[in-house]
Design a protein around this motif. Sequence first.
Motif, PDB file in Angstrom:
ATOM      1  N   LEU A   4       0.799  -1.347   0.001  1.00 43.12           N
ATOM      2  CA  LEU A   4      -0.064   0.099  -0.080  1.00 43.12           C
ATOM      3  C   LEU A   4       0.878   0.953   0.007  1.00 43.12           C
ATOM      4  O   LEU A   4       1.903   1.301   0.650  1.00 43.12           O
ATOM      5  N   TRP A  36      -7.017  -2.071   7.241  1.00 40.87           N
ATOM      6  CA  TRP A  36      -6.458  -3.096   6.400  1.00 40.87           C
ATOM      7  C   TRP A  36      -5.201  -3.786   7.104  1.00 40.87           C
ATOM      8  O   TRP A  36      -5.307  -5.022   6.738  1.00 40.87           O
ATOM      9  N   GLN A  37      -4.642  -3.103   7.915  1.00 40.30           N
ATOM     10  CA  GLN A  37      -3.344  -3.737   8.461  1.00 40.30           C
ATOM     11  C   GLN A  37      -4.053  -5.018   9.488  1.00 40.30           C
ATOM     12  O   GLN A  37      -3.353  -5.864   9.685  1.00 40.30           O
ATOM     13  N   ARG A  39      -6.644  -6.622   9.095  1.00 36.47           N
ATOM     14  CA  ARG A  39      -7.009  -7.849   8.033  1.00 36.47           C
ATOM     15  C   ARG A  39      -5.982  -8.374   7.753  1.00 36.47           C
ATOM     16  O   ARG A  39      -5.958  -9.635   7.266  1.00 36.47           O
ATOM     17  N   ARG A  40      -4.615  -7.600   7.227  1.00 37.88           N
ATOM     18  CA  ARG A  40      -3.679  -8.251   6.414  1.00 37.88           C
ATOM     19  C   ARG A  40      -2.394  -7.705   7.260  1.00 37.88           C
ATOM     20  O   ARG A  40      -1.674  -6.749   6.602  1.00 37.88           O
ATOM     21  N   VAL A 217     -12.778  -1.344   2.613  1.00 38.84           N
ATOM     22  CA  VAL A 217     -11.594  -2.241   3.065  1.00 38.84           C
ATOM     23  C   VAL A 217     -11.956  -3.615   3.037  1.00 38.84           C
ATOM     24  O   VAL A 217     -11.114  -4.554   2.326  1.00 38.84           O
ATOM     25  N   VAL A 221      -9.822  -6.078   0.467  1.00 39.39           N
ATOM     26  CA  VAL A 221      -9.003  -7.141   0.813  1.00 39.39           C
ATOM     27  C   VAL A 221      -9.212  -8.668   0.138  1.00 39.39           C
ATOM     28  O   VAL A 221      -8.369  -9.195  -0.224  1.00 39.39           O
TER      29      VAL A 221
END
Length: 234
Positions: A4, A36-37, A39-40, A217, A221
């Motif tokens: 990202l 996002w972080q 989740r991933r 998001v 994802v």
Amino acid sequence: MLRLLHIDSSARSGHSDEQVHGSHTRRLSTRFVRRWQARRPQDAVMYRDVAAQPPTPVSSAWVHAAFTSPVQREPWMDQVLSQSDHLVDELIDADLIVIGVPMYNFGMPSTLKAWIDNIVRVGRTFGFDRSRTGEPYWPLLAGQGKRMVLLSSRGDYGYEPGERLGASNHVEAGVTVPLRYIGIDRVDRVAIEYDEFNDGRLHASVTAAEAEVDALVDQLVVEMASCKAALSQI
């Protein structure tokens, strides 16, 4: 792993959920990246604050250097283009570009425009050949699965297409047109409105925008992980 590129451009340094005069766009872009972080966590995030560290605007020397063949450039030309090269490298490395961009006088902040002028580069992000049959320009970043998310804020309201001030909104088009020109044509947008009214409509707009960010998001994802896997098989 996905990469990202998180860009903020608001002149306001804080977040509107933490400071009275904080930035709505920094609030949204930070929310997006943090979710996002979560989740991933394996994904890499590059951060650039073009308000705090404005890119050098394009100059006559920059244009001269950029349109000179790399094998013919003099040392001073490489120096003039060094910041641009770094910004282009960041963009090329990114799978998802998340940009916080407030509306200033119907357009984007000048610092974000300077960033765009530095990354739209002949031979790096777009090709040009005047002898080419048909269109002499072509995007060099197309077909790479890159996506862009624009998180904006507006003092007034009604800036969506077909609404009362839709024709006056030069923020989204100002960013998406040049980025599409170099091959990044998949764009999602979320915006907060009514900032100058500072009443219940603003609070409702913020709440709705945050919900949109969360949903976006969760959607991206899944979509981008699938796209990355598909591209890796080509």
